[in-house]
Write an enzyme that holds these catalytic residues in place. Structure first.
Site, PDB file in Angstrom:
ATOM      1  N   ASN A   2      -8.005 -10.284  -1.874  1.00  0.00           N
ATOM      2  CA  ASN A   2      -7.105  -9.510  -1.011  1.00  0.00           C
ATOM      3  C   ASN A   2      -7.307  -9.840   0.466  1.00  0.00           C
ATOM      4  O   ASN A   2      -8.445  -9.872   0.949  1.00  0.00           O
ATOM      5  CB  ASN A   2      -7.336  -8.013  -1.219  1.00  0.00           C
ATOM      6  CG  ASN A   2      -6.725  -7.496  -2.499  1.00  0.00           C
ATOM      7  OD1 ASN A   2      -6.580  -8.223  -3.481  1.00  0.00           O
ATOM      8  ND2 ASN A   2      -6.367  -6.227  -2.503  1.00  0.00           N
ATOM      9  N   SER A   7       0.818  -1.206   0.000  1.00  0.00           N
ATOM     10  CA  SER A   7       0.000   0.000   0.000  1.00  0.00           C
ATOM     11  C   SER A   7       0.853   1.259   0.000  1.00  0.00           C
ATOM     12  O   SER A   7       2.070   1.213   0.226  1.00  0.00           O
ATOM     13  CB  SER A   7      -0.898   0.011   1.248  1.00  0.00           C
ATOM     14  OG  SER A   7      -0.095   0.156   2.414  1.00  0.00           O
ATOM     15  N   ASP A  25      -6.487   3.242  -8.101  1.00  0.00           N
ATOM     16  CA  ASP A  25      -7.842   3.341  -7.569  1.00  0.00           C
ATOM     17  C   ASP A  25      -8.348   4.769  -7.709  1.00  0.00           C
ATOM     18  O   ASP A  25      -8.047   5.632  -6.891  1.00  0.00           O
ATOM     19  CB  ASP A  25      -7.866   2.896  -6.107  1.00  0.00           C
ATOM     20  CG  ASP A  25      -9.272   2.923  -5.523  1.00  0.00           C
ATOM     21  OD1 ASP A  25     -10.219   3.254  -6.255  1.00  0.00           O
ATOM     22  OD2 ASP A  25      -9.414   2.605  -4.326  1.00  0.00           O
ATOM     23  N   HIS A  42     -11.774  -7.486  -3.012  1.00  0.00           N
ATOM     24  CA  HIS A  42     -11.082  -6.855  -1.885  1.00  0.00           C
ATOM     25  C   HIS A  42     -11.873  -7.157  -0.612  1.00  0.00           C
ATOM     26  O   HIS A  42     -13.018  -7.576  -0.655  1.00  0.00           O
ATOM     27  CB  HIS A  42     -10.986  -5.342  -2.090  1.00  0.00           C
ATOM     28  CG  HIS A  42      -9.949  -4.939  -3.084  1.00  0.00           C
ATOM     29  ND1 HIS A  42      -8.941  -4.036  -2.784  1.00  0.00           N
ATOM     30  CD2 HIS A  42      -9.732  -5.307  -4.367  1.00  0.00           C
ATOM     31  CE1 HIS A  42      -8.166  -3.868  -3.842  1.00  0.00           C
ATOM     32  NE2 HIS A  42      -8.640  -4.633  -4.823  1.00  0.00           N
ATOM     33  N   GLY A  43     -11.238  -6.920   0.540  1.00  0.00           N
ATOM     34  CA  GLY A  43     -11.944  -7.132   1.800  1.00  0.00           C
ATOM     35  C   GLY A  43     -12.178  -8.591   2.125  1.00  0.00           C
ATOM     36  O   GLY A  43     -13.221  -8.951   2.678  1.00  0.00           O
ATOM     37  N   ASP A  59      -1.085  -1.653  -4.148  1.00  0.00           N
ATOM     38  CA  ASP A  59      -2.493  -1.749  -3.769  1.00  0.00           C
ATOM     39  C   ASP A  59      -3.087  -0.358  -3.597  1.00  0.00           C
ATOM     40  O   ASP A  59      -2.530   0.478  -2.890  1.00  0.00           O
ATOM     41  CB  ASP A  59      -2.609  -2.535  -2.456  1.00  0.00           C
ATOM     42  CG  ASP A  59      -4.037  -2.902  -2.119  1.00  0.00           C
ATOM     43  OD1 ASP A  59      -4.811  -3.203  -3.041  1.00  0.00           O
ATOM     44  OD2 ASP A  59      -4.373  -2.908  -0.913  1.00  0.00           O
ATOM     45  N   GLU A 105     -10.654  -0.203 -10.427  1.00  0.00           N
ATOM     46  CA  GLU A 105     -11.807  -0.452  -9.558  1.00  0.00           C
ATOM     47  C   GLU A 105     -13.004   0.320 -10.064  1.00  0.00           C
ATOM     48  O   GLU A 105     -12.905   1.492 -10.423  1.00  0.00           O
ATOM     49  CB  GLU A 105     -11.494  -0.051  -8.112  1.00  0.00           C
ATOM     50  CG  GLU A 105     -12.639  -0.340  -7.150  1.00  0.00           C
ATOM     51  CD  GLU A 105     -12.277  -0.084  -5.683  1.00  0.00           C
ATOM     52  OE1 GLU A 105     -13.150   0.434  -4.945  1.00  0.00           O
ATOM     53  OE2 GLU A 105     -11.133  -0.405  -5.293  1.00  0.00           O
TER      54      GLU A 105
END
Length: 289
Positions: free
Chosen positions: A235, A50, A104, A213-214, A82, A134
């Site tokens: 992810n 990140s 993103d 994601h999540g 990310d 995204e």
């Protein structure tokens, strides 16, 4: 082996009917834990870095650590930015050695999201790197990304297909009830919506892959349903952070007089490794290499 692209591991995952885990790393020990698990499980792995991790460790140091450990591993490893916030950061990561980046721009209006993402795609594809975008807004909190429940929006299948066509991305992260961070209750993934998104995207871009994601805290049966519906990358970030901190806390409780940092972080690394191993088995990527 040298770092590989997102497309390489996702293409194999789609053919094999499994998903590849994308694991959040921040330092030497988390990188070691994920890669050691990948080698022992004979699984590909995506290491997601990140903006916060880059600010913490430095882009060059964290990239060189990943590259050095990946080169010693007999399994495919992807270094992936990310939630990259800009064209500039995506470019910096690729110049540093990343073969894959996410940009993103989902918090912008559709047209601006497309413009920013398409710019990154053109740059990355020119040097053989891959790009994740995204569409829709995934809720929750992840480092500097905060999307409230009111702001979160589900991905529409038709818009996802249009986005993929307009940008040329290699993978697209979708919002189907998933969220970053810890869930407030049991998540409810909209699997029928995911199937419609998959069919719509594949109709216009057969080589584009879906990303969830999540993944932290999502029940196993929902993960399996998402993979069956076409997700190729999942992810996992929060669960690894919690595992690392738990490892340190347990050591301090058992040995409050510990005075060697290595004796603190080695058990934490093992916790990260154990969580990673379990996710690889859940995702079906173990034994694929």
């Amino acid at each position: 082996m040298p770092l590989v692209t997102l497309r390489e591991v996702c293409a194999d995952a789609e053919k094999g009917g499994y998903a590849v885990g994308a694991f959040g790393v921040q330092n030497l020990e988390t990188i070691q834990g994920v890669i050691e698990a990948a080698v022992e499980e004979r699984s590909p792995a995506i290491l997601i870095v990140s903006e916060g991790a880059i600010k913490y460790a430095g882009l060059k140091p964290i990239t060189e650590i990943i590259k050095a450990l990946a080169e010693q591993a007999p399994v495919p490893i992807v270094a992936h930015l990310d939630h990259g916030p800009s064209f500039e950061m995506a470019t910096q990561c690729i110049v540093a050695g990343f073969k894959s980046v996410m940009v993103d721009a989902s918090h912008y209006a559709y047209e601006q999201n497309v413009a920013i993402t398409r710019q990154v795609v053109a740059m990355a594809h020119a040097v053989g790197a891959t790009v994740e975008g995204e569409i829709g807004k995934i809720g929750g909190v992840e480092e500097n990304i905060v999307v409230s429940d009111a702001e979160a929006t589900m991905t529409e299948p038709e818009e996802a297909a249009r986005f993929v066509q307009d940008t040329g991305v290699d993978a697209v992260a979708v919002a189907i009830g998933n969220a970053h961070g810890l869930y407030k209750g049991e998540p409810k993934l909209d699997i029928p919506r995911l199937k419609r998104i998959h069919d719509a995207v594949k109709a216009v871009a057969p080589d584009c892959f879906l990303v969830l994601h999540g993944g932290s805290g999502t029940p196993d049966h929902m993960i399996r349903d998402a993979i069956a519906a076409g997700v190729s990358k999942i992810n996992i970030g929060t669960e690894l952070k919690l595992a690392f901190v738990e490892g340190i806390r347990e050591t301090l409780e058992k040995k409050p007089g510990v005075d060697d940092p290595r004796h603190l972080v080695a058990p934490a690394r093992q916790k990260v490794k154990e969580v990673t191993r379990a996710k690889m088995r859940l995702f079906g990527s173990s034994g694929r290499v």
